[in-house]
Design a protein around this motif. Structure first.
Motif, PDB file in Angstrom:
ATOM      1  N   ASN A 182       0.805  -1.235   0.000  1.00 55.09           N
ATOM      2  CA  ASN A 182       0.000   0.000   0.000  1.00 55.09           C
ATOM      3  C   ASN A 182       0.834   1.280   0.000  1.00 55.09           C
ATOM      4  N   ASP A 183       2.052   1.195  -0.550  1.00 54.30           N
ATOM      5  CA  ASP A 183       2.829   2.415  -0.745  1.00 54.30           C
ATOM      6  C   ASP A 183       2.081   3.296  -1.758  1.00 54.30           C
ATOM      7  N   SER A 184       1.776   4.519  -1.368  1.00 56.08           N
ATOM      8  CA  SER A 184       0.873   5.346  -2.171  1.00 56.08           C
ATOM      9  C   SER A 184       1.444   5.685  -3.540  1.00 56.08           C
ATOM     10  N   LEU A 185       2.735   5.994  -3.636  1.00 55.60           N
ATOM     11  CA  LEU A 185       3.321   6.297  -4.942  1.00 55.60           C
ATOM     12  C   LEU A 185       3.393   5.036  -5.802  1.00 55.60           C
ATOM     13  N   ALA A 186       3.814   3.927  -5.217  1.00 55.49           N
ATOM     14  CA  ALA A 186       3.915   2.674  -5.974  1.00 55.49           C
ATOM     15  C   ALA A 186       2.560   2.267  -6.536  1.00 55.49           C
ATOM     16  N   LEU A 187       1.487   2.489  -5.757  1.00 54.06           N
ATOM     17  CA  LEU A 187       0.142   2.169  -6.246  1.00 54.06           C
ATOM     18  C   LEU A 187      -0.223   3.028  -7.452  1.00 54.06           C
ATOM     19  N   ARG A 188       0.165   4.289  -7.429  1.00 57.29           N
ATOM     20  CA  ARG A 188      -0.108   5.165  -8.567  1.00 57.29           C
ATOM     21  C   ARG A 188       0.639   4.701  -9.808  1.00 57.29           C
ATOM     22  N   VAL A 189       1.874   4.263  -9.623  1.00 54.29           N
ATOM     23  CA  VAL A 189       2.664   3.762 -10.749  1.00 54.29           C
ATOM     24  C   VAL A 189       2.018   2.504 -11.334  1.00 54.29           C
ATOM     25  N   VAL A 190       1.673   1.566 -10.464  1.00 55.13           N
ATOM     26  CA  VAL A 190       1.046   0.322 -10.915  1.00 55.13           C
ATOM     27  C   VAL A 190      -0.269   0.610 -11.634  1.00 55.13           C
ATOM     28  N   ASP A 191      -1.042   1.549 -11.109  1.00 56.41           N
ATOM     29  CA  ASP A 191      -2.309   1.906 -11.765  1.00 56.41           C
ATOM     30  C   ASP A 191      -2.072   2.422 -13.181  1.00 56.41           C
ATOM     31  N   GLU A 192      -1.018   3.214 -13.374  1.00 59.02           N
ATOM     32  CA  GLU A 192      -0.733   3.744 -14.712  1.00 59.02           C
ATOM     33  C   GLU A 192      -0.288   2.623 -15.650  1.00 59.02           C
TER      34      GLU A 192
END
Length: 319
Positions: A231-241
């Motif tokens: 649940n690292d917030s930046l990593a989640l954004r990257v994975v979503d992209e």
């Protein structure tokens, strides 16, 4: 006596060999290092020597084999059995591999592109369930793939299945092909890291991934997905992209070929269902109803054996 198949998966660091049944079961497996010195001149002689050595070792002879199939990087002429432009092998000029290997082993030989034969492997013995309609997408250092329709690989004029060069972001990241915005630049292992570095510059929240990047640490796509799972917030954004672009591309692929399965493999796919569920969500958003309901996205099942099994299946044509 039942005939055997011989499969070869030719890579830039390793050449993998396998002896298989005509049902696709691996019975023997070995590998040798790929010697790319002297413009790759040692590769084919090494393949011939290794085959002949192991057949003697296993007390087998050439008459026990239907044929040899091989997957290779580069541009393949299927009829002539030649390869050109396999730069990670130092093969800059045309290599007459079919002629040389048949002369050196006495066994019939067939060759195709490595991504294509991996598609054949997953279709035959993996996630493709031997369906006649399968697309394979492999996410590694680059993005490759293969398209099987009506039970046959599609080659077009030689470049069919270059899934990594579907444009998903016009004017986006520069690709090694010279274009901008290819799928490969966003969903390959290097693409994931590229997105992470770009997003980190604009991200202001708390994130272990951001701290690592700000401190100049080398990160991998696996690091990004591992942190996203925490649940690292930046990593989640990257994975979503990443999953947005991959789902978008899969929806477009499905609109063209309407396969029964789109199989996702390669190193990045090791993220498993964490990746797949997000890709499916985007696929379902972009796919039109007919293909959304009839095309199923799955993770590859064969791992590193896909290329070997698919290569061996090329020899079935000698039946």
């Amino acid at each position: 006596m039942d005939k055997k198949l011989l499969g070869i998966d030719l890579g830039g660091t390793t050449i993998k060999f396998g002896i298989l049944t005509t049902e696709g079961e691996i019975q023997q497996k070995w590998s040798v290092e790929t010697n790319i010195l002297d413009d790759g001149a040692h590769i084919v002689p090494d393949i011939i020597e290794s085959i002949n050595h192991h057949l003697a070792l296993y007390n087998m002879d050439k008459d026990q084999f239907l044929g040899i199939g091989m997957g290779t990087p580069g541009t393949v002429d299927l009829e002539a059995g030649t390869v050109v432009g396999a730069y990670n092998l130092n093969w800059k000029t045309t290599q007459n591999i079919k002629e040389e290997i048949e002369r050196g082993t006495g066994i019939s030989f067939a060759v195709d592109n490595d991504a294509n034969v991996a598609a054949l492997g997953e279709r035959w013995k993996g996630a493709g369930n031997n369906s006649d309609e399968v697309v394979f997408v492999t996410l590694g250092t680059g993005v490759g793939g293969g398209i099987i329709s009506n039970g046959q690989l599609l080659h077009g004029q030689g470049a069919a299945g270059e899934i990594g060069h579907i444009n998903v972001h016009p004017g986006g990241y520069l690709c090694t092909c010279g274009g901008h915005g290819c799928l490969e630049t966003y969903t390959s292992a290097t693409g994931v890291v590229h997105i992470a570095r770009d997003q980190a510059e604009e991200f202001a929240g708390d994130s272990e991934l951001k701290r690592s990047l700000d401190n100049g640490a080398d990160i991998t796509s696996k690091d990004v997905f591992d942190l996203a799972k925490q649940n690292d917030s930046l990593a989640l954004r990257v994975v979503d992209e990443v999953c947005y672009y991959l789902g978008f591309a899969c929806a477009n692929i499905a609109a063209l070929t309407n396969p029964e399965y789109i199989v996702i493999g390669g190193g990045v796919s090791a993220a498993g269902d964490f990746l797949l569920t997000r890709v499916i969500k985007n696929f379902e958003e972009f796919a039109f109803p007919t293909v959304r309901d009839s095309t199923h996205l799955k993770l590859a099942e064969l791992g590193n054996d896909a290329g070997l099994i698919g290569a061996a299946s090329l020899a079935l044509k000698f039946k």
